[in-house]
Design an enzyme around this catalytic site. Sequence first.
Site, PDB file in Angstrom:
ATOM      1  N   ASP A   1      -9.890  -5.519  -3.919  1.00  0.00           N
ATOM      2  CA  ASP A   1      -9.353  -4.519  -2.997  1.00  0.00           C
ATOM      3  C   ASP A   1     -10.381  -3.405  -2.812  1.00  0.00           C
ATOM      4  O   ASP A   1     -10.887  -2.843  -3.789  1.00  0.00           O
ATOM      5  CB  ASP A   1      -8.047  -3.961  -3.581  1.00  0.00           C
ATOM      6  CG  ASP A   1      -7.231  -3.184  -2.578  1.00  0.00           C
ATOM      7  OD1 ASP A   1      -7.801  -2.302  -1.903  1.00  0.00           O
ATOM      8  OD2 ASP A   1      -6.023  -3.456  -2.472  1.00  0.00           O
TER       9      ASP A   1
ATOM     10  N   SER B   1       0.841  -1.199   0.000  1.00  0.00           N
ATOM     11  CA  SER B   1       0.000   0.000   0.000  1.00  0.00           C
ATOM     12  C   SER B   1       0.878   1.252   0.000  1.00  0.00           C
ATOM     13  O   SER B   1       1.679   1.434  -0.925  1.00  0.00           O
ATOM     14  CB  SER B   1      -0.953  -0.058   1.186  1.00  0.00           C
ATOM     15  OG  SER B   1      -1.992   0.871   1.041  1.00  0.00           O
TER      16      SER B   1
ATOM     17  N   HIS C   1      -7.464  -5.920   0.463  1.00  0.00           N
ATOM     18  CA  HIS C   1      -6.274  -5.121   0.788  1.00  0.00           C
ATOM     19  C   HIS C   1      -5.574  -5.599   2.066  1.00  0.00           C
ATOM     20  O   HIS C   1      -4.589  -5.002   2.479  1.00  0.00           O
ATOM     21  CB  HIS C   1      -6.693  -3.654   0.940  1.00  0.00           C
ATOM     22  CG  HIS C   1      -5.583  -2.663   0.813  1.00  0.00           C
ATOM     23  ND1 HIS C   1      -4.895  -2.459  -0.369  1.00  0.00           N
ATOM     24  CD2 HIS C   1      -5.002  -1.814   1.720  1.00  0.00           C
ATOM     25  CE1 HIS C   1      -3.962  -1.525  -0.187  1.00  0.00           C
ATOM     26  NE2 HIS C   1      -4.000  -1.131   1.076  1.00  0.00           N
TER      27      HIS C   1
END
Lengths: 276, 276
Positions: A222, A146, A254
Site C-alpha cells: 500500500d 480507507s 491501496h
Amino acid sequence: METKSENRAFGGVQGVYTHASAVCGCDMTFGLYLPPQAERGPVPVLWYLSGLTCTHENAMVKAGAQRFAARHGLALVFPDTSPRGEGVADDGAYDLGQGAGFYVDATESPWAPHFRMWSYIADELPRVIDAAFPIDPERQAITGHSMGGHGALTLAMRHPGRFASVSAFAPIAHPGASDWGRKQFTAYLGPDEASWAHHDATRLMREVGLDAPLLIDQGANDQFLDLLRPADLARAMAERRQSGAFRMQAGYDHSYFFVATFIADHLEFHAAALAG
Amino acid sequence: METKSENRAFGGVQGVYTHASAVCGCDMTFGLYLPPQAERGPVPVLWYLSGLTCTHENAMVKAGAQRFAARHGLALVFPDTSPRGEGVADDGAYDLGQGAGFYVDATESPWAPHFRMWSYIADELPRVIDAAFPIDPERQAITGHSMGGHGALTLAMRHPGRFASVSAFAPIAHPGASDWGRKQFTAYLGPDEASWAHHDATRLMREVGLDAPLLIDQGANDQFLDLLRPADLARAMAERRQSGAFRMQAGYDHSYFFVATFIADHLEFHAAALAG
C-alpha cells in the site's frame, strides 16, 4: 426519494437514489443493491463506506460485491462520503471538504452546517432505507475502504450490538496520529484532541474494543502505509486480545483491485455472522 | 512501451501500457491482466473489445473478469476503442470518431490516417503483446460488449482458426441495417455498401459462419435493442445451424451490471475451449 437509476444485476437490482437529508442539509445520493432474495422478504444489510474522493458510485461499480451479495442474500448500501452541492463548504485539497467527510459531525466553521456524516450514516440513512426497502434492520453488518474503513470501525465500536460483524480494507487506522486525521479533525472538530477520541479506531480499540467478529485486510505494498498506520491498530487488537483477523496481503496496494480481490472473503465473513 | 500502472489483482497483475502504434499513427493504451499462472510460463489470452465511448479502462475496472481469469489461468487484453490524441480526427457525436472506432480500417477522409482499429487489433497489438508478455499466441479467444461484440464477432469470422472460442455481450449484431453501423460505415468506409460486408456479423454469419464455439448474451430490457438488432443475428445463427448459444436474459439492460453478471459464464466458456 428520487430513483436515479435501477439496473438488474446478478438477479437483483442495483439502484441509485437521491433524498433530501435533514441531517446534512442537502440532497444526498446513495447506491443500494437488493439481492434476488429480497423479492421474498426482508434481507440483512451490509454497509460499505467509501474512501477519500469517492462518491456512492466507486465501490458500486468497482468492488464486485454484488455477485457475492446475491449469493449470500445480502443487501448492500453504498453511501456518499460527504455532503455535496452549491452552498456546501469545500476545500481545494482532495482530503478535506466534499468527498472527504471523515464520518464525523463537524462542530467548526465553515463545516458544521452540512458535514454531519456521523449522524447521517448512524441515524438518518438507516431510517430512510428501512422505510423504503425490504431490509431487516435487526441484521446489519459494516465494512469500508480507507477513510471508509475508519468510518466502519469507529461506528461499530461506538454502537455495540448494532453490527453482527465488522470488516475493513486498508482502513485509516490511527487518524489521531496521522496526516490523514489530524488535519481533518482539526478542521471539523477543532484543535482540542479530546473531541477526536471517539473517532480514532486505534484509540477506541484500546479503550472499548469490539463486541463482534472483525476482519481487516491490508495490502503490504500500500502506497499510504505511513498515513494509514495499520501497525498501530494491529498492536491494539493483539494487546486487547480482540477476536478477529488482521491480514497483511503480500503485493497488494491501496486500489480497488485490492478491494475486489478480497471482497468475496469479506462478504462470506459477514454472511456467516449475519446467519448466526 | 511505457508502463502506466501495475496493480496486484487476484494474485496476478493488472497492468496498463502505452506504445507507439505504427498502424494507428499515434500512442495507444491498453490494459493487460496476467494471472498468477503466468509466473510459471505462457498462458492463453482472452481479448475483450469494448463499446462506444469506452477506453481500455471501463471493462478493466467494471466487468469483474480478473477474478475468473485468475481462476482459469487466462490473460486478458483490454484494448482502447479508437486512436486518440491531438492530430487525430474526431466528431462531436459520441458514436463517431474517438471512442467509436468500430473495428474497421477507415478509407475515407478525415478518418483514414489513424482509424485503423481492424488492423490494430488483428495484427499489431497481438505482435506487441506476444513480444512483451508471457502469453501463448496459439491459444487465443475473443469477446466484447456492444460495439466490441461486433468487433469480436467480425474479427473471429474473418480469421478462421485463430480463436478457440468467441463470445459477445449485447453485440451490435447487424450494423448494415442499423443507425449503429450505417452512419459509421458511411463515414469510415464510404457509401458503397459492398465495402461494409466484411464488417457485419449477421451478414458474415449467413455467408461464412464461425468455426469455433460461440456464446452470446443479450439483455431482454436492453435500451438499445432497435440499434443492436440481436434477432437478425439469432435468426442467421439458427438458419446456418451455427454451433453455439444465443441467450436472452430477462430483466437485464445494456450496462456493465449486465456484463458483470454473466462474465463468469463467459470466462468459464472460453477456458473450457482453450483447455480443449
